[in-house]
Motif scaffolding. Structure first.
Motif, mmCIF file in Angstrom:
data_model
loop_
_atom_site.group_PDB
_atom_site.id
_atom_site.type_symbol
_atom_site.label_atom_id
_atom_site.label_comp_id
_atom_site.label_asym_id
_atom_site.label_seq_id
_atom_site.Cartn_x
_atom_site.Cartn_y
_atom_site.Cartn_z
ATOM 1 N N ASN A 81 8.600 4.568 -9.435
ATOM 2 C CA ASN A 81 7.391 5.159 -8.878
ATOM 3 C C ASN A 81 6.666 4.070 -8.078
ATOM 4 O OD1 ASN A 81 4.850 6.285 -8.383
ATOM 5 N ND2 ASN A 81 4.934 7.509 -10.273
ATOM 6 N N GLU A 82 6.953 4.043 -6.760
ATOM 7 C CA GLU A 82 6.435 2.954 -5.917
ATOM 8 C C GLU A 82 4.915 3.008 -5.786
ATOM 9 O OE1 GLU A 82 8.433 2.595 -2.213
ATOM 10 O OE2 GLU A 82 10.431 2.905 -3.069
ATOM 11 N N GLU A 83 4.338 4.201 -5.663
ATOM 12 C CA GLU A 83 2.886 4.335 -5.529
ATOM 13 C C GLU A 83 2.180 3.821 -6.765
ATOM 14 O OE1 GLU A 83 1.875 8.319 -4.598
ATOM 15 O OE2 GLU A 83 2.877 8.324 -2.650
ATOM 16 N N LEU A 84 2.714 4.147 -7.916
ATOM 17 C CA LEU A 84 2.109 3.677 -9.158
ATOM 18 C C LEU A 84 2.232 2.160 -9.270
ATOM 19 C CD1 LEU A 84 0.686 4.490 -11.771
ATOM 20 C CD2 LEU A 84 2.953 4.749 -12.826
ATOM 21 N N PHE A 85 3.354 1.595 -8.815
ATOM 22 C CA PHE A 85 3.551 0.147 -8.827
ATOM 23 C C PHE A 85 2.484 -0.559 -7.974
ATOM 24 C CE2 PHE A 85 5.198 -3.457 -6.396
ATOM 25 C CZ PHE A 85 5.439 -4.362 -7.415
ATOM 26 N N VAL A 86 2.256 -0.024 -6.749
ATOM 27 C CA VAL A 86 1.250 -0.628 -5.848
ATOM 28 C C VAL A 86 -0.129 -0.569 -6.488
ATOM 29 C CG1 VAL A 86 0.075 -0.408 -3.625
ATOM 30 C CG2 VAL A 86 2.581 -0.158 -3.762
ATOM 31 N N THR A 87 -0.445 0.549 -7.120
ATOM 32 C CA THR A 87 -1.750 0.703 -7.783
ATOM 33 C C THR A 87 -1.938 -0.350 -8.862
ATOM 34 O OG1 THR A 87 -1.714 3.079 -7.360
ATOM 35 C CG2 THR A 87 -3.229 2.292 -9.056
ATOM 36 N N TYR A 88 -0.894 -0.519 -9.706
ATOM 37 C CA TYR A 88 -0.972 -1.532 -10.755
ATOM 38 C C TYR A 88 -1.130 -2.932 -10.145
ATOM 39 C CZ TYR A 88 0.207 1.287 -14.892
ATOM 40 O OH TYR A 88 0.173 2.165 -15.935
ATOM 41 N N PHE A 89 -0.332 -3.238 -9.147
ATOM 42 C CA PHE A 89 -0.345 -4.574 -8.553
ATOM 43 C C PHE A 89 -1.714 -4.903 -7.963
ATOM 44 C CE2 PHE A 89 0.283 -7.650 -5.146
ATOM 45 C CZ PHE A 89 1.046 -8.613 -5.782
#
Length: 292
Positions: free
Chosen positions: A81-89
């Motif tokens: 889940n790339e969008e969720l990864f960016v949010t976390y980062f």
């Protein structure tokens, strides 16, 4: 025909999408003992696989190794889940700036955050893919079962050879039995002849004692029972399916009669046959442990 619990089967499948291999090895065991090694995306299928193994192989120590390899490098065994990864980062980066911390580990932390990376078995299986895997597993089980049947046929002929050897020795014991009785009579006659001439004794009482002595040494019943047990063992061999435990019990009874014949006969000629019968019986017992 009887069936061995020792078996081996392997099946393979390959197309443009993936390579599948299933290998089955079995050894003897009192119960079904399944050790399944498979990729994570099929971990929820163990109960289904166990049912197939039980239906096909019944019991034994079973090692089933399933290998699955996707050919396409574009297909990952996980969903990201790339969008969720960016949010976390971005969130971790903002927090690091507030406290003046370095952001060296932020990428790793974001990648390991909940629900960023999901394995395929959590995402959901591909029904077509599992159907192919299922067919490969079942083919390996069928081959293993056929191996067991072939091994069972080999064991059957070995059992028959062992039984025949015991029967031949039993027949020779039956031939020796009258000679043994005569030897015992001569020994008693020679030992007591002089004593009987010099001493008074009750002839009836002496005759009764001799009858009791001969009854204790008589092996007629044991010979008959041993022959019956051998016939029963062979009968169960020919009946085929799931005879292993019963054959083990019958072999114990055969052993009892052989031991009794040896101890009651107390005769060197018969004892030689008994020793060979015991040796053949040990082979039977060892082989019976491997019969389904």
């Amino acid at each position: 025909m009887i069936k061995s619990m020792t078996g081996y089967g392997i099946a393979n499948f390959e197309d443009e999408r993936y390579i599948i291999s299933a290998e089955v090895k079995t050894l003897n065991s009192k119960f079904l003992d399944l050790n399944l090694r498979s990729p994570r995306q099929f971990s929820d299928k163990e109960i289904e696989v166990r049912t197939w193994v039980g239906d096909m192989l019944d019991r034994g120590k079973v090692n089933l190794n399933l290998e699955f390899t996707a050919k396409s490098s574009n297909e990952l065994p996980v969903s990201i889940n790339e969008e969720l990864f960016v949010t976390y980062f971005e969130k971790y980066q903002a927090m690091a700036k507030k406290v003046g911390a370095t952001d060296v580990e932020l990428f790793k932390m974001a990648a390991q955050a909940p629900n960023v990376v999901t394995s395929l078995n959590e995402k959901g299986e591909n029904p077509e893919e599992w159907e192919t895997v299922k067919n490969v597993i079942q083919e390996a089980l069928k081959k293993c079962n056929q191996f067991r049947e072939d091994e069972g046929e080999t064991l059957f002929h070995k059992f028959m050879e062992n039984l025949q050897e015991i029967r031949e020795r039993l027949a020779q014991i039956q031939q020796e039995e009258p000679k043994r009785k005569e030897r015992i009579k001569n020994r008693i006659r020679n030992n007591f002849q002089e004593w009987m001439e010099e001493n008074d004794f009750d002839e009836n009482r002496f005759e009764q004692e001799l009858i009791y002595y001969f009854e204790k040494l008589d092996i007629t019943e044991e010979i008959v029972r041993l022959g019956t047990h051998l016939d029963y063992f062979e009968k169960n061999l020919n009946e085929g399916k799931k005879q292993g435990k019963k054959l083990g019990f019958i072999s114990q009874e055969i052993g009892r009669e052989i031991n009794t014949i040896g101890s009651k006969a107390n005769d060197a000629a018969i004892q030689r046959h008994v020793i060979i019968m015991k040796d053949e019986l040990e082979k039977i017992k060892e082989q019976a442990l491997n019969i389904l």
